[in-house]
Design a protein around this motif. Sequence first.
Motif, short mmCIF file in Angstrom:
data_model
loop_
_atom_site.label_atom_id
_atom_site.label_comp_id
_atom_site.label_asym_id
_atom_site.label_seq_id
_atom_site.Cartn_x
_atom_site.Cartn_y
_atom_site.Cartn_z
N LEU A 1 0.80 -1.22 0.00
CA LEU A 1 0.00 0.00 0.00
C LEU A 1 0.83 1.27 0.00
O LEU A 1 0.38 2.31 -0.46
N SER A 2 2.04 1.19 0.55
CA SER A 2 2.86 2.39 0.60
C SER A 2 4.34 2.02 0.63
O SER A 2 4.72 0.92 1.03
N TRP A 3 5.13 2.98 0.21
CA TRP A 3 6.58 2.81 0.14
C TRP A 3 7.25 3.94 0.92
O TRP A 3 6.69 5.03 1.05
N SER A 4 8.45 3.68 1.39
CA SER A 4 9.21 4.71 2.11
C SER A 4 9.59 5.84 1.17
O SER A 4 9.51 5.70 -0.06
N ALA A 5 10.03 6.93 1.76
CA ALA A 5 10.58 8.01 0.95
C ALA A 5 11.85 7.49 0.27
O ALA A 5 12.57 6.66 0.84
N PRO A 6 12.13 7.93 -0.93
CA PRO A 6 13.34 7.48 -1.62
C PRO A 6 14.61 7.86 -0.87
O PRO A 6 14.70 8.95 -0.29
N VAL A 7 15.57 6.95 -0.87
CA VAL A 7 16.87 7.19 -0.24
C VAL A 7 17.93 7.17 -1.33
O VAL A 7 18.05 6.18 -2.07
N VAL A 8 18.67 8.26 -1.47
CA VAL A 8 19.71 8.36 -2.49
C VAL A 8 21.02 7.85 -1.90
O VAL A 8 21.41 8.23 -0.80
N ASP A 9 21.66 6.93 -2.65
CA ASP A 9 22.95 6.37 -2.21
C ASP A 9 23.86 6.33 -3.43
O ASP A 9 23.76 5.41 -4.26
N GLY A 10 24.71 7.32 -3.57
CA GLY A 10 25.58 7.40 -4.74
C GLY A 10 24.77 7.60 -6.00
O GLY A 10 24.04 8.56 -6.13
N ASP A 11 24.87 6.61 -6.92
CA ASP A 11 24.16 6.72 -8.19
C ASP A 11 22.85 5.94 -8.22
O ASP A 11 22.28 5.72 -9.28
N SER A 12 22.36 5.53 -7.06
CA SER A 12 21.11 4.77 -7.03
C SER A 12 20.14 5.36 -6.00
O SER A 12 20.52 6.13 -5.13
N VAL A 13 18.89 4.97 -6.15
CA VAL A 13 17.83 5.38 -5.23
C VAL A 13 17.11 4.11 -4.81
O VAL A 13 16.85 3.23 -5.63
N SER A 14 16.78 4.00 -3.52
CA SER A 14 16.06 2.82 -3.05
C SER A 14 14.83 3.22 -2.25
O SER A 14 14.76 4.30 -1.68
N ILE A 15 13.84 2.31 -2.25
CA ILE A 15 12.65 2.45 -1.44
C ILE A 15 12.37 1.10 -0.78
O ILE A 15 12.82 0.07 -1.27
N THR A 16 11.65 1.12 0.34
CA THR A 16 11.25 -0.11 1.01
C THR A 16 9.75 -0.07 1.26
O THR A 16 9.15 1.00 1.34
N ASN A 17 9.17 -1.27 1.42
CA ASN A 17 7.73 -1.34 1.69
C ASN A 17 7.44 -0.80 3.09
O ASN A 17 8.16 -1.09 4.04
N SER A 18 6.37 -0.01 3.19
CA SER A 18 5.99 0.57 4.48
C SER A 18 4.95 -0.26 5.22
O SER A 18 4.71 -0.05 6.40
N ASN A 19 4.32 -1.19 4.53
CA ASN A 19 3.35 -2.07 5.18
C ASN A 19 3.76 -3.52 4.96
O ASN A 19 4.50 -3.83 4.04
N GLU A 20 3.28 -4.40 5.83
CA GLU A 20 3.60 -5.81 5.66
C GLU A 20 2.69 -6.43 4.59
O GLU A 20 1.59 -5.93 4.33
#
Length: 94
Positions: free
Chosen positions: A18-37
């Motif tokens: 249903l939702s994802w974390s705010a994007p996290v920038v790490d060098g040349d990539s961006v990641s997100i994680t699931n906010s709900n199980e």
Amino acid sequence: NVTANEVVADWYTRQEILSWSAPVVDGDSVSITNSNEARFAAVTGGAVAVSHYGIYDAATAGNLLDSGALTTPRTLNVDEVFLVKAGELKLKFK
């Protein structure tokens, strides 16, 4: 093709993130994680091996948006519930 290997069983349905974390920038990539199980129904009928994930844009059919191997493949036994806790699914984009 992940769809060709998707679990086919009466107990199985895709689970919605249903939702994802705010994007996290790490060098040349961006990641997100699931906010709900994402909790799947208990396995019935027989054990099933689970080794990969697929993320689709629909509850059935749809477009495959991302896929990959699980860090630890598992065999789910009857009455076992597969659970992806919040923060456990990380998508990395370059």
